[in-house]
Design a protein around this motif. Structure first.
Motif, PDB file in Angstrom:
ATOM      1  N   ILE A   1      -0.747   0.290   1.426  1.00  0.00           N
ATOM      2  CA  ILE A   1      -0.658  -0.349   0.111  1.00  0.00           C
ATOM      3  C   ILE A   1      -1.029  -1.830   0.201  1.00  0.00           C
ATOM      4  CG2 ILE A   1       0.968  -1.041  -1.713  1.00  0.00           C
ATOM      5  CD1 ILE A   1       2.340   1.728  -1.213  1.00  0.00           C
ATOM      6  N   VAL A   2      -0.578  -2.515   1.233  1.00  0.00           N
ATOM      7  CA  VAL A   2      -0.948  -3.922   1.408  1.00  0.00           C
ATOM      8  C   VAL A   2      -2.462  -4.037   1.590  1.00  0.00           C
ATOM      9  CG1 VAL A   2      -0.755  -5.907   2.971  1.00  0.00           C
ATOM     10  CG2 VAL A   2       1.298  -4.646   2.270  1.00  0.00           C
ATOM     11  N   SER A   3      -3.058  -3.145   2.362  1.00  0.00           N
ATOM     12  CA  SER A   3      -4.505  -3.165   2.561  1.00  0.00           C
ATOM     13  C   SER A   3      -5.249  -2.869   1.267  1.00  0.00           C
ATOM     14  CB  SER A   3      -4.914  -2.135   3.612  1.00  0.00           C
ATOM     15  OG  SER A   3      -4.685  -2.613   4.896  1.00  0.00           O
ATOM     16  N   ILE A   4      -4.739  -1.920   0.491  1.00  0.00           N
ATOM     17  CA  ILE A   4      -5.372  -1.594  -0.794  1.00  0.00           C
ATOM     18  C   ILE A   4      -5.345  -2.815  -1.700  1.00  0.00           C
ATOM     19  CG2 ILE A   4      -5.090  -0.249  -2.919  1.00  0.00           C
ATOM     20  CD1 ILE A   4      -4.002   2.041  -1.067  1.00  0.00           C
ATOM     21  N   LEU A   5      -4.195  -3.460  -1.805  1.00  0.00           N
ATOM     22  CA  LEU A   5      -4.068  -4.598  -2.708  1.00  0.00           C
ATOM     23  C   LEU A   5      -4.876  -5.812  -2.252  1.00  0.00           C
ATOM     24  CD1 LEU A   5      -0.275  -4.331  -3.601  1.00  0.00           C
ATOM     25  CD2 LEU A   5      -2.251  -3.548  -4.923  1.00  0.00           C
ATOM     26  N   SER A   6      -5.159  -5.920  -0.961  1.00  0.00           N
ATOM     27  CA  SER A   6      -5.950  -7.046  -0.469  1.00  0.00           C
ATOM     28  C   SER A   6      -7.440  -6.725  -0.393  1.00  0.00           C
ATOM     29  CB  SER A   6      -5.438  -7.498   0.898  1.00  0.00           C
ATOM     30  OG  SER A   6      -5.696  -6.517   1.873  1.00  0.00           O
ATOM     31  N   SER A   7      -7.815  -5.507  -0.786  1.00  0.00           N
ATOM     32  CA  SER A   7      -9.225  -5.128  -0.741  1.00  0.00           C
ATOM     33  C   SER A   7      -9.978  -5.733  -1.921  1.00  0.00           C
ATOM     34  CB  SER A   7      -9.370  -3.604  -0.760  1.00  0.00           C
ATOM     35  OG  SER A   7      -9.088  -3.107  -2.048  1.00  0.00           O
ATOM     36  N   GLY A   8     -11.276  -5.622  -1.878  1.00  0.00           N
ATOM     37  CA  GLY A   8     -12.108  -6.147  -2.943  1.00  0.00           C
ATOM     38  C   GLY A   8     -12.365  -5.140  -4.056  1.00  0.00           C
ATOM     39  N   ALA A   9     -11.641  -4.045  -4.078  1.00  0.00           N
ATOM     40  CA  ALA A   9     -11.832  -3.002  -5.085  1.00  0.00           C
ATOM     41  C   ALA A   9     -11.377  -3.490  -6.462  1.00  0.00           C
ATOM     42  CB  ALA A   9     -11.053  -1.752  -4.690  1.00  0.00           C
ATOM     43  N   SER A  10     -11.822  -2.784  -7.492  1.00  0.00           N
ATOM     44  CA  SER A  10     -11.415  -3.131  -8.853  1.00  0.00           C
ATOM     45  C   SER A  10      -9.926  -2.858  -9.038  1.00  0.00           C
ATOM     46  CB  SER A  10     -12.221  -2.318  -9.861  1.00  0.00           C
ATOM     47  OG  SER A  10     -11.863  -0.950  -9.774  1.00  0.00           O
ATOM     48  N   THR A  11      -9.357  -3.462 -10.064  1.00  0.00           N
ATOM     49  CA  THR A  11      -7.931  -3.292 -10.328  1.00  0.00           C
ATOM     50  C   THR A  11      -7.581  -1.834 -10.583  1.00  0.00           C
ATOM     51  OG1 THR A  11      -7.826  -5.513 -11.249  1.00  0.00           O
ATOM     52  CG2 THR A  11      -6.021  -4.038 -11.798  1.00  0.00           C
ATOM     53  N   GLY A  12      -8.390  -1.142 -11.373  1.00  0.00           N
ATOM     54  CA  GLY A  12      -8.134   0.270 -11.655  1.00  0.00           C
ATOM     55  C   GLY A  12      -8.159   1.108 -10.391  1.00  0.00           C
ATOM     56  N   SER A  13      -9.106   0.827  -9.514  1.00  0.00           N
ATOM     57  CA  SER A  13      -9.214   1.546  -8.247  1.00  0.00           C
ATOM     58  C   SER A  13      -7.990   1.286  -7.372  1.00  0.00           C
ATOM     59  CB  SER A  13     -10.491   1.120  -7.536  1.00  0.00           C
ATOM     60  OG  SER A  13     -10.649   1.814  -6.334  1.00  0.00           O
ATOM     61  N   LYS A  14      -7.543   0.037  -7.345  1.00  0.00           N
ATOM     62  CA  LYS A  14      -6.352  -0.306  -6.560  1.00  0.00           C
ATOM     63  C   LYS A  14      -5.129   0.448  -7.069  1.00  0.00           C
ATOM     64  CE  LYS A  14      -7.736  -4.988  -5.277  1.00  0.00           C
ATOM     65  NZ  LYS A  14      -7.406  -6.410  -5.383  1.00  0.00           N
TER      66      LYS A  14
END
Length: 62
Positions: free
Chosen positions: A19-32
């Motif tokens: 989850i920390v990696s997902i939130l720090s990724s460059g993906a869009s908010t919806g994707s996160k």
């Protein structure tokens, strides 16, 4: 019995890391949001799917 507790703790730690990696990724908010929900709803399977196909952390760029 103790192995189940240790296994659950390991899954919890891995899911928090995901989850920390997902939130720090460059993906869009919806994707996160979708990836985070997948990991929360299906802790083991969601983590494995994220590990294979999920958004990568911005620190992991080559």
């Amino acid at each position: 019995m103790e192995f189940a507790g240790i296994g659950g703790f390991i899954i919890l730690v891995l899911d928090i890391w995901a989850i920390v990696s997902i939130l720090s990724s460059g993906a869009s908010t919806g994707s996160k949001v979708l990836w985070t929900l997948l990991v929360l709803i299906l802790p083991v399977l969601g983590f494995i799917i994220w590990l294979i196909a999920g958004p990568k952390s911005s620190r992991a760029t080559v």
